[in-house]
Design an enzyme around this catalytic site. Structure first.
Site, PDB file in Angstrom:
ATOM      1  CB  ALA A  71     -23.186  80.526 -49.100  1.00 47.06           C
ATOM      2  CG  ASP A  72     -27.413  81.701 -53.635  1.00 39.91           C
ATOM      3  OD1 ASP A  72     -27.357  83.260 -53.253  1.00 39.91           O
ATOM      4  OD2 ASP A  72     -28.731  81.033 -54.016  1.00 39.91           O
ATOM      5  CB  THR A  73     -29.413  79.288 -48.734  1.00 39.90           C
ATOM      6  OG1 THR A  73     -27.853  79.446 -47.897  1.00 39.90           O
ATOM      7  CG2 THR A  73     -30.421  78.290 -48.201  1.00 39.90           C
ATOM      8  N   GLY A 108     -25.332  76.258 -52.165  1.00 36.46           N
ATOM      9  CA  GLY A 108     -24.394  76.073 -52.341  1.00 36.46           C
ATOM     10  C   GLY A 108     -22.860  76.452 -51.787  1.00 36.46           C
TER      11      GLY A 108
END
Length: 192
Positions: A71-73, A108
């Site tokens: 995940a990437d924020t 994401g």
């Protein structure tokens, strides 16, 4: 909750670990150093999805039966992407920019198995009250938000005193859209 295969989380984030564990899932943490560069032409949600997918691809050759979650924020203020601040000055500038207006937090997520891949995102609108310089200074000095996109954690002091409202998933802002992730894990047959 039954897992059809071993589950891996590719993140050192204590918040993501806690959220995934709260779903009642057993998982192992496996982390590799992956550069978080992205093509400049990508816009907002594309950036978050690209980074999550890019991180997952670093594990593709290692996967046997496992499913891995990456995940990437990112925090978006208009078309500007606010990443993790490098220092106090950058954190201060970011929080001043977010003060008194709304912005979007986009996470994401990629779920990858040896033969399946699902990439998706969630977006939450966050509205800060007007923050004083003293409040910003207090938060940065005491909470050191250098590992957080946009220089803040919604679950910390600044979120408690500064966020007037959100539209969308709270957990997405923390770092993992668990409701959408749960649905994707079911759709991929990872959980039943």
């Amino acid at each position: 909750m039954n897992l059809s295969r071993p589950l891996l989380l590719a993140s050192n984030s204590p918040r993501r670990k806690e959220l995934l564990a709260s779903l009642g899932l057993t998982f192992e943490v496996k982390v590799k150093e992956v550069h978080e560069d992205f093509p400049e032409h990508l816009q907002r949600a594309e950036v978050a999805e690209y980074l999550a997918s890019h991180k997952a691809e670093a594990y593709r050759e290692d996967l046997q039966e496992e499913a891995i979650i990456t995940a990437d924020t990112i925090v978006c203020l208009g078309d500007r992407v606010l990443n993790k601040p490098a220092d106090y000055a950058e954190a201060f500038e970011m929080l001043q920019a977010l003060s008194g207006i709304g912005h979007e937090v986009i996470t994401g997520v990629c779920v990858l198995t040896k033969d399946q891949k699902s990439v998706f995102h969630d977006t939450t609108k966050v509205f800060f009250k007007t923050l004083s310089e003293a409040e910003i200074d207090y938060y940065i000095t005491h909470y050191k938000p250098y590992d957080k996109a946009g220089a803040y954690g919604i679950q910390e002091w600044i979120g408690m005193i500064g966020i007037e409202r959100i539209e969308g998933s709270y957990f997405n802002v923390v770092g993992l859209p668990v409701q959408k992730l749960y649905i994707q894990l079911q759709a991929l047959g990872v959980i039943s």
